[in-house]
Design an enzyme around this catalytic site. Structure first.
Site, short mmCIF file in Angstrom:
data_model
loop_
_atom_site.label_atom_id
_atom_site.label_comp_id
_atom_site.label_asym_id
_atom_site.label_seq_id
_atom_site.Cartn_x
_atom_site.Cartn_y
_atom_site.Cartn_z
N LYS A 190 0.82 -1.23 0.00
CA LYS A 190 0.00 0.00 0.00
C LYS A 190 0.84 1.26 0.00
CE LYS A 190 0.58 -1.94 4.05
NZ LYS A 190 0.24 -3.18 4.70
N GLU A 236 4.48 -3.56 10.10
CA GLU A 236 5.34 -3.24 8.97
C GLU A 236 6.80 -3.38 9.40
OE1 GLU A 236 4.06 -2.44 5.80
OE2 GLU A 236 2.38 -3.23 6.91
N LYS A 284 -3.77 3.38 3.26
CA LYS A 284 -4.91 2.56 2.86
C LYS A 284 -6.15 3.39 2.58
CE LYS A 284 -3.21 -1.48 5.38
NZ LYS A 284 -3.14 -2.10 6.71
#
Ligand code: NDP
Ligand code: HSE
Length: 438
Positions: free
Chosen positions: A104, A189, A204
Site C-alpha cells: 500500500k 510493517e 490505505k
C-alpha cells in the site's frame, strides 16, 4: 488444454511465504491454482530458514532476474517499501507482465503512475491485499458496488494498532509489549512506526478514497494521528463511559465547495476515535479490520475479517493471481468464458446424513419443579456422550420449570439419542426448543 502460468515472487517474508504455501498445496482449492507454477523467488538472504520449501535453483537475491525470467508471466511484489518495489513493478509492466502487489505504501504514492503505465502496456496491477489483509474490499469497491454513489468509507484498517488497542482495553496490557507481539506475529510493517503513527492506515484510506470516489487524492495531505501518544488512562476512561477507542480512517464526500474545475470535495483523516460500544465497529477486536461503505442505493455495508498476517494476506494475493490467470486462460482459448466470473462447477459434492453433522446445541425442556430433575437430565446427556457447557433452571413455580442446556460440540446422532431418552424421563414434560448454537 490449460496452460501453465509462471509466478515470479518478489519477497518470501510473512506474505510471500503464505503465497508460496498456497501455491504448493493446490488440493481442495480452485483448480486454476494447479495451473500456477512458482517459477522464481527473490529474497535478500539466501541462508535464512523459511517456513516453506522452495527449490534452491529457483531462489535468487537479484529481483530483476525474477522480473526478466521468460518463465515468469505474473510478478507478485511482496518486498514492501517504496524502492526497489516501485522500480520492479514498473519494470514488470514494461515487460508486458501483470503485477499483483500487497504494497500500500507504493500504491498510495505512485498508484497513478503505475496504473497509467499498466493501461498503456495492456496489463493488470491488482492490489486486493494492500487494504484490509484478507478482507475483499478492493474488488468489491471496483466491481460489486460500482452502481452506487458512495458517500463515506470508514473503518479500522490497521491490524497492528487494533491488536494493541484491544489488548490494552481488555487486559490493560502494556503498549510496548503488545507491539512487540504484533511484530512477532508478522502483523507490523518492517518499520512499525508506519503502523502506530497512522501512516499505514493513511496509505490505505488514500487508496480506498481513490477507488470509492473515482479520483486519486494527494496522499501527503491526509491528516494523520496515530496511537503512539495515546495513554492507557484514556482507554480506561472511554471504557467507563461506554466507548471503545479505535484508530479510525474516514473518507467522505462533502458538500460542493464550488471548485472551478468541478473537483469533488472529500474529507479524509486518520485518528484515534471513541466508538460507542453498540456501534458495529466497536466489536472489531484484535488483528481484525472492518470497513463500512455507505452509499446510495445500498445503504451501509460492512466488510470484516483478519486485517493482517501471513495466511489472510496471502489469500487476497492469490485471489488476484487467479483473476489474472483466468483472463490469461480466456485470452489463450478459442472462446469460452472467464473461469472465475462464470463460476462453473469443478467437482462433485453431496450432502451427508445429518446424524454425521456435529454442532453445539441449545435445548429447553418443560419439566416438573421437583428434586432430581436437573440431575437426571445431566446424567442422561452424559450416558449418551453429550458434554454439557451449561445447565440452568428458569421460571421455577408450581406449574413447573424450564431447564435450558447448552452443549459442547457433539454429533447430531448422539444428541438425538440423548433427547429421546431425556423426554422419557420422569419429571420431564416436553422438549420445548432445540436450536443449533455457534
Ligand atoms: P517481510 O519483511 O516479512 O518480507 C519481505 C520480504 O522481501 C523478505 O523475504 C525479504 O527477504 C524480501 N526482500 C526485501 N528486500 C529485498 C530485496 N531488495 N531484494 C530481494 N528480496 C527482498 O514483509 P511482509 O511479508 O510482512 O510484507 C510484504 C508487503 O506486504 C509489504 O508491502 C506489506 O506492507 C504488505 N502487507 C503485509 C501484511 C502483513 O500482515 N505482514 C498484510 C498486508 C500487506 P529476506 O526474507 O531474505 O529478508
Ligand atoms: N501492518 C499492517 C497492519 C499489515 O497491521 O494492518 C496489513 O496491511
Amino acid at each position: 488444454m490449460a496452460t501453465r502460468i509462471g509466478i515470479g515472487l518478489l519477497g518470501l517474508g510473512t506474505v510471500g511465504a503464505g503465497v508460496a504455501s498456497i501455491l504448493n498445496s493446490p488440493e481442495g482449492r480452485h483448480p486454476l491454482i494447479a495451473d500456477l507454477e512458482l517459477a522464481r523467488v527473490a529474497v535478500r538472504d539466501l541462508q535464512r530458514s523459511r517456513p516453506v520449501a522452495i527449490p534452491t535453483d529457483r531462489l535468487t537475491t537479484d529481483p530483476n532476474e525474477v522480473v526478466d525470467d521468460p518463465n515468469v508471466h505474473v510478478v507478485v511484489e511482496v518486498i514492501g517499501g517504496i524502492e526497489p518495489a516501485r522500480t520492479l513493478i514498473m519494470r514488470a509492466i514494461s515487460a508486458g507482465k501483470s503485477v499483483v502487489t500487497a504494497n500500500k505504501a507504493v500504491i498510495a504514492r505512485h498508484g497513478e503512475e503505475i496504473a497509467a503505465a499498466a493501461a498503456a502496456a495492456g496489463v493488470y496491477v491488482l492490489i486486493e491485499a494492500a487494504v484490509g489483509g484478507g478482507i475483499p474490499i478492493i474488488e468489491p469497491l471496483k466491481q460489486s458496488l460500482g452502481s452506487n454513489r458512495i458517500e463515506r468509507v470508514s473503518g479500522i484498517i490497521n491490524g497492528t494498532t487494533n491488536y494493541i488497542l484491544s489488548r490494552m482495553a481488555d487486559e490493560g496490557a502494556d503498549y510496548h509489549a503488545v507491539l512487540k507481539e504484533a511484530q512477532e506475529l508478522g502483523y507490523a510493517e518492517a518499520d512499525p512506526a508506519a503502523d502506530v503513527d497512522g501512516h499505514d492506515a493513511a496509505d490505505k484510506i488514500a487508496i480506498l478514497a481513490g477507488l470509492a470516489f473515482g479520483g486519486p487524492i494527494e496522499r501527503s495531505a491526509v491528516p494523520t494521528t496515530g496511537i503512539s501518544n495515546l495513554q492507557g488512562r484514556d482507554v480506561d476512561y472511554a471504557t467507563q463511559l461506554g466507548y471503545g477507542v479505535k484508530l479510525l480512517a474516514v473518507a467522505e464526500r462533502l458538500e460542493s465547495d464550488g471548485d472551478p474545475m468541478g473537483s469533488l470535495p472529500l474529507g479524509v483523516r486518520v485518528q484515534p476515535t471513541l466508538v460507542p460500544k453498540d456501534h458495529p465497529l466497536a466489536g472489531v477486536s484484535g488483528v481484525n479490520n472492518a470497513i463500512l461503505v455507505e452509499g446510495d442505493p445500498i445503504g451501509r455495508v460492512m466488510f470484516y475479517g483478519p486485517g493482517a498476517g501471513s495466511g489472510p494476506t496471502a489469500s487476497a494475493v492469490v485471489a488476484d493471481i487467479l483473476n489474472i490467470a483466468g483472463i490469461r486462460q480466456l485470452n489463450s482459448s478459442d472462446g469460452g468464458l472467464d473461469p472465475l466470473l462464470a463460476a462453473s462447477s469443478w467437482r462433485s459434492c453431496h450432502l451427508v446424513d445429518s446424524s454425521r453433522i456435529r454442532q453445539r446445541n441449545y435445548v429447553r425442556f418443560n419439566t416438573e419443579d421437583a428434586p432430581g430433575v436437573i440431575g437426571r437430565i445431566g446424567s442422561c446427556f452424559g450416558e449418551q456422550g453429550v458434554s454439557i457447557q451449561s445447565i440452568v433452571q428458569f421460571d421455577a413455580c408450581d406449574e413447573g420449570a424450564e431447564i435450558v442446556v447448552i452443549t459442547h460440540e457433539v454429533g447430531n446422532g448422539a444428541m438425538q439419542n440423548a433427547l429421546q431418552a431425556i423426554t422419557s424421563l420422569p419429571g420431564v414434560r416436553s422438549l420445548a426448543a432445540h436450536f443449533g448454537c455457534f
